[in-house]
Motif scaffolding. Structure first.
Motif, PDB file in Angstrom:
ATOM      1  N   ILE A 256     -17.120  -6.414  30.101  1.00  0.00           N
ATOM      2  CA  ILE A 256     -15.692  -6.515  29.764  1.00  0.00           C
ATOM      3  C   ILE A 256     -15.478  -7.428  28.574  1.00  0.00           C
ATOM      4  CG2 ILE A 256     -13.464  -7.380  30.575  1.00  0.00           C
ATOM      5  CD1 ILE A 256     -14.217  -6.365  33.358  1.00  0.00           C
ATOM      6  N   PHE A 257     -16.094  -8.613  28.596  1.00  0.00           N
ATOM      7  CA  PHE A 257     -15.794  -9.607  27.565  1.00  0.00           C
ATOM      8  C   PHE A 257     -16.718  -9.545  26.354  1.00  0.00           C
ATOM      9  CE2 PHE A 257     -13.907 -11.430  31.427  1.00  0.00           C
ATOM     10  CZ  PHE A 257     -12.632 -11.695  30.950  1.00  0.00           C
ATOM     11  N   ARG A 258     -17.834  -8.814  26.427  1.00  0.00           N
ATOM     12  CA  ARG A 258     -18.729  -8.698  25.279  1.00  0.00           C
ATOM     13  C   ARG A 258     -18.698  -7.329  24.624  1.00  0.00           C
ATOM     14  NH1 ARG A 258     -22.927 -12.339  24.760  1.00  0.00           N
ATOM     15  NH2 ARG A 258     -23.321 -11.157  22.834  1.00  0.00           N
ATOM     16  N   HIS A 259     -18.306  -6.291  25.372  1.00  0.00           N
ATOM     17  CA  HIS A 259     -18.341  -4.926  24.833  1.00  0.00           C
ATOM     18  C   HIS A 259     -16.952  -4.291  24.754  1.00  0.00           C
ATOM     19  CE1 HIS A 259     -22.735  -4.928  24.972  1.00  0.00           C
ATOM     20  NE2 HIS A 259     -22.659  -5.401  26.207  1.00  0.00           N
ATOM     21  N   ILE A 260     -16.188  -4.412  25.836  1.00  0.00           N
ATOM     22  CA  ILE A 260     -14.877  -3.737  25.859  1.00  0.00           C
ATOM     23  C   ILE A 260     -13.838  -4.532  25.082  1.00  0.00           C
ATOM     24  CG2 ILE A 260     -12.981  -2.999  27.354  1.00  0.00           C
ATOM     25  CD1 ILE A 260     -15.002  -2.288  29.480  1.00  0.00           C
ATOM     26  N   LEU A 261     -13.704  -5.818  25.389  1.00  0.00           N
ATOM     27  CA  LEU A 261     -12.633  -6.621  24.795  1.00  0.00           C
ATOM     28  C   LEU A 261     -12.681  -6.664  23.265  1.00  0.00           C
ATOM     29  CD1 LEU A 261     -10.166  -8.370  25.263  1.00  0.00           C
ATOM     30  CD2 LEU A 261     -11.674 -10.344  25.592  1.00  0.00           C
ATOM     31  N   PRO A 262     -13.841  -6.920  22.627  1.00  0.00           N
ATOM     32  CA  PRO A 262     -13.847  -6.957  21.147  1.00  0.00           C
ATOM     33  C   PRO A 262     -13.400  -5.654  20.501  1.00  0.00           C
ATOM     34  CG  PRO A 262     -15.852  -7.947  22.022  1.00  0.00           C
ATOM     35  CD  PRO A 262     -15.158  -7.293  23.174  1.00  0.00           C
ATOM     36  N   ASN A 263     -13.555  -4.531  21.187  1.00  0.00           N
ATOM     37  CA  ASN A 263     -13.178  -3.243  20.622  1.00  0.00           C
ATOM     38  C   ASN A 263     -11.734  -2.860  20.918  1.00  0.00           C
ATOM     39  OD1 ASN A 263     -15.788  -1.895  19.481  1.00  0.00           O
ATOM     40  ND2 ASN A 263     -16.420  -2.785  21.427  1.00  0.00           N
ATOM     41  N   THR A 264     -11.005  -3.748  21.572  1.00  0.00           N
ATOM     42  CA  THR A 264      -9.604  -3.454  21.901  1.00  0.00           C
ATOM     43  C   THR A 264      -8.627  -4.361  21.163  1.00  0.00           C
ATOM     44  OG1 THR A 264      -9.620  -4.994  23.785  1.00  0.00           O
ATOM     45  CG2 THR A 264     -10.273  -2.718  24.228  1.00  0.00           C
ATOM     46  N   LEU A 265      -9.129  -5.251  20.315  1.00  0.00           N
ATOM     47  CA  LEU A 265      -8.278  -6.290  19.746  1.00  0.00           C
ATOM     48  C   LEU A 265      -7.446  -5.838  18.552  1.00  0.00           C
ATOM     49  CD1 LEU A 265     -10.601  -9.427  19.941  1.00  0.00           C
ATOM     50  CD2 LEU A 265      -8.702  -8.804  21.443  1.00  0.00           C
ATOM     51  N   ALA A 266      -7.850  -4.769  17.881  1.00  0.00           N
ATOM     52  CA  ALA A 266      -7.142  -4.364  16.663  1.00  0.00           C
ATOM     53  C   ALA A 266      -5.649  -4.120  16.905  1.00  0.00           C
ATOM     54  CB  ALA A 266      -7.806  -3.137  16.054  1.00  0.00           C
ATOM     55  N   PRO A 267      -5.263  -3.274  17.877  1.00  0.00           N
ATOM     56  CA  PRO A 267      -3.824  -3.044  18.069  1.00  0.00           C
ATOM     57  C   PRO A 267      -3.060  -4.276  18.532  1.00  0.00           C
ATOM     58  CG  PRO A 267      -5.077  -2.004  19.818  1.00  0.00           C
ATOM     59  CD  PRO A 267      -6.064  -2.445  18.793  1.00  0.00           C
ATOM     60  N   VAL A 268      -3.705  -5.143  19.287  1.00  0.00           N
ATOM     61  CA  VAL A 268      -2.988  -6.329  19.774  1.00  0.00           C
ATOM     62  C   VAL A 268      -2.828  -7.350  18.652  1.00  0.00           C
ATOM     63  CG1 VAL A 268      -4.864  -7.830  20.589  1.00  0.00           C
ATOM     64  CG2 VAL A 268      -2.742  -7.738  21.853  1.00  0.00           C
ATOM     65  N   ILE A 269      -3.758  -7.393  17.706  1.00  0.00           N
ATOM     66  CA  ILE A 269      -3.598  -8.269  16.542  1.00  0.00           C
ATOM     67  C   ILE A 269      -2.410  -7.812  15.703  1.00  0.00           C
ATOM     68  CG2 ILE A 269      -4.654  -8.942  14.354  1.00  0.00           C
ATOM     69  CD1 ILE A 269      -7.345  -8.971  15.778  1.00  0.00           C
ATOM     70  N   VAL A 270      -2.289  -6.498  15.524  1.00  0.00           N
ATOM     71  CA  VAL A 270      -1.144  -5.958  14.788  1.00  0.00           C
ATOM     72  C   VAL A 270       0.153  -6.319  15.499  1.00  0.00           C
ATOM     73  CG1 VAL A 270      -0.031  -3.842  13.988  1.00  0.00           C
ATOM     74  CG2 VAL A 270      -2.506  -4.084  13.814  1.00  0.00           C
TER      75      VAL A 270
ATOM     76  N   LEU B 223      -6.103 -10.404  31.100  1.00  0.00           N
ATOM     77  CA  LEU B 223      -5.637  -9.591  32.220  1.00  0.00           C
ATOM     78  C   LEU B 223      -5.720  -8.104  31.891  1.00  0.00           C
ATOM     79  CD1 LEU B 223      -2.534 -11.608  33.498  1.00  0.00           C
ATOM     80  CD2 LEU B 223      -4.777 -11.383  34.578  1.00  0.00           C
ATOM     81  N   GLY B 224      -5.356  -7.726  30.672  1.00  0.00           N
ATOM     82  CA  GLY B 224      -5.449  -6.321  30.278  1.00  0.00           C
ATOM     83  C   GLY B 224      -6.877  -5.829  30.245  1.00  0.00           C
ATOM     84  N   ALA B 225      -7.800  -6.666  29.743  1.00  0.00           N
ATOM     85  CA  ALA B 225      -9.207  -6.278  29.699  1.00  0.00           C
ATOM     86  C   ALA B 225      -9.784  -6.130  31.103  1.00  0.00           C
ATOM     87  CB  ALA B 225     -10.007  -7.306  28.903  1.00  0.00           C
ATOM     88  N   ILE B 226      -9.418  -7.037  32.003  1.00  0.00           N
ATOM     89  CA  ILE B 226      -9.907  -6.953  33.388  1.00  0.00           C
ATOM     90  C   ILE B 226      -9.352  -5.712  34.069  1.00  0.00           C
ATOM     91  CG2 ILE B 226      -9.809  -8.067  35.653  1.00  0.00           C
ATOM     92  CD1 ILE B 226      -9.836 -10.760  34.155  1.00  0.00           C
TER      93      ILE B 226
END
Length: 298
Positions: free
Chosen positions: A204-218, A116-119
């Motif tokens: 969204i799912f191949r370019h944007i989402l993979p580059n946004t995961l670091a803070p959410v993993i933390v 939902l955040g990525a969309i």
């Protein structure tokens, strides 16, 4: 064939270097090193609980009224409860329950919040407005209070408690991912993908989402401890695990009646919750340092 092995080895070299660097960053801090060891031990205890517990049958079914509320001794390391069950065995099985429920609850929250955040961040416009206004509604309630209300509505059980926590926690991940996606959406590689006609869903799912995961993993790694504490709170209030499940919060709730005469009954489950939440918070700090180069100190 030889060339394939050489190419594969060369492609894995950067990944191997990153793994070694990550392990070094996590291992150089004494507190984080101890936390990693404790978490590894907790995982092993959860996996091999039936073989580690001295009285595995005491975890659920067997009772021994003749041994009720015995203090810690060589026979019962942490004493017994009001039904004569070995508290040490029940805490060991409670480790499996707490870790499993925390991972499932965080995983469900991520499955809801991250897409939902990525969309919202990738599309913008009306999709962003609808998703973020719904998110704001959920964020207007304290997470624990909302989880209590949802669990009370669904009915008292451990599975409903996990679902209640996931429903109350997903907006935090949505907001984090959305903020990162809005920033990445304006970068040149995303504009280039749009220019060559790449579908927005793929971007969204191949370019944007993979580059946004670091803070959410933390955030997720730090939230595991908070979820364990929340599940214990729901069980303490009677909205989570139900007897005779050996969940830590339920053990503390049951022990209230015997607190003055059996101090060990509430003390040892409380220590288990305290240590587990603390080590996951410390590991979350370490993962933040690993994933964010700006916080690295060499």
């Amino acid at each position: 064939m030889v060339n394939w092995f050489v190419d594969t080895y060369k492609s894995l070299q950067p990944t191997w270097r990153e793994l070694k660097l990550s392990f070094y960053l996590l291992n150089r801090n004494v507190l984080q090193r101890i936390s990693l060891i404790i978490v590894a031990l907790l995982v092993l205890v959860a996996i091999f609980a039936p073989w580690i517990a001295p009285y595995p049958s005491h975890a659920i079914s067997e009772t021994n009224p003749q041994d009720k509320l015995l203090p810690p001794s060589s026979r019962y390391i942490m004493g017994t409860d009001e039904l004569g069950r070995d508290l040490f065995s029940r805490i060991i099985f409670g480790t499996r329950i707490s870790l499993q429920t925390a991972l499932i609850a965080v995983g469900l929250a991520l499955l809801i919040g991250v897409p939902l955040g990525a969309i919202a961040g990738g599309l913008g416009g009306w999709a962003d407005e609808i998703i973020m206004r719904i998110t704001d509604i959920f964020l207007s309630f304290p997470p624990l209070l909302l989880a209590i209300a949802i669990a009370a509505f669904l009915g008292p059980s451990l599975s409903n408690a996990m679902l209640a926590i996931a429903i109350s926690w997903w907006p935090w991940y949505t907001r984090i991912i959305r903020g990162q996606a809005v920033s990445i959406r304006e970068r040149q590689f995303v504009r280039a993908a749009l220019a060559i006609g790449t579908p927005m869903s793929r971007i969204i799912f191949r370019h944007i989402l993979p580059n946004t995961l670091a803070p959410v993993i933390v955030q997720a790694s730090m939230d595991i401890g908070g979820v364990i504490l929340t599940i214990a709170a729901l069980s303490f209030l009677g909205l989570g695990a139900q007897p005779p499940t050996p969940e830590w919060g339920l053990l503390i709730s049951t022990s209230r009646t015997y607190f003055l005469n059996a101090w060990w009954y509430s003390t040892f489950p409380g220590i288990a919750i305290f240590i587990t939440v603390l080590v996951f918070n410390l590991i979350g700090d370490g993962i933040r340092e690993v994933l964010d180069p700006r916080t690295r100190k060499f």
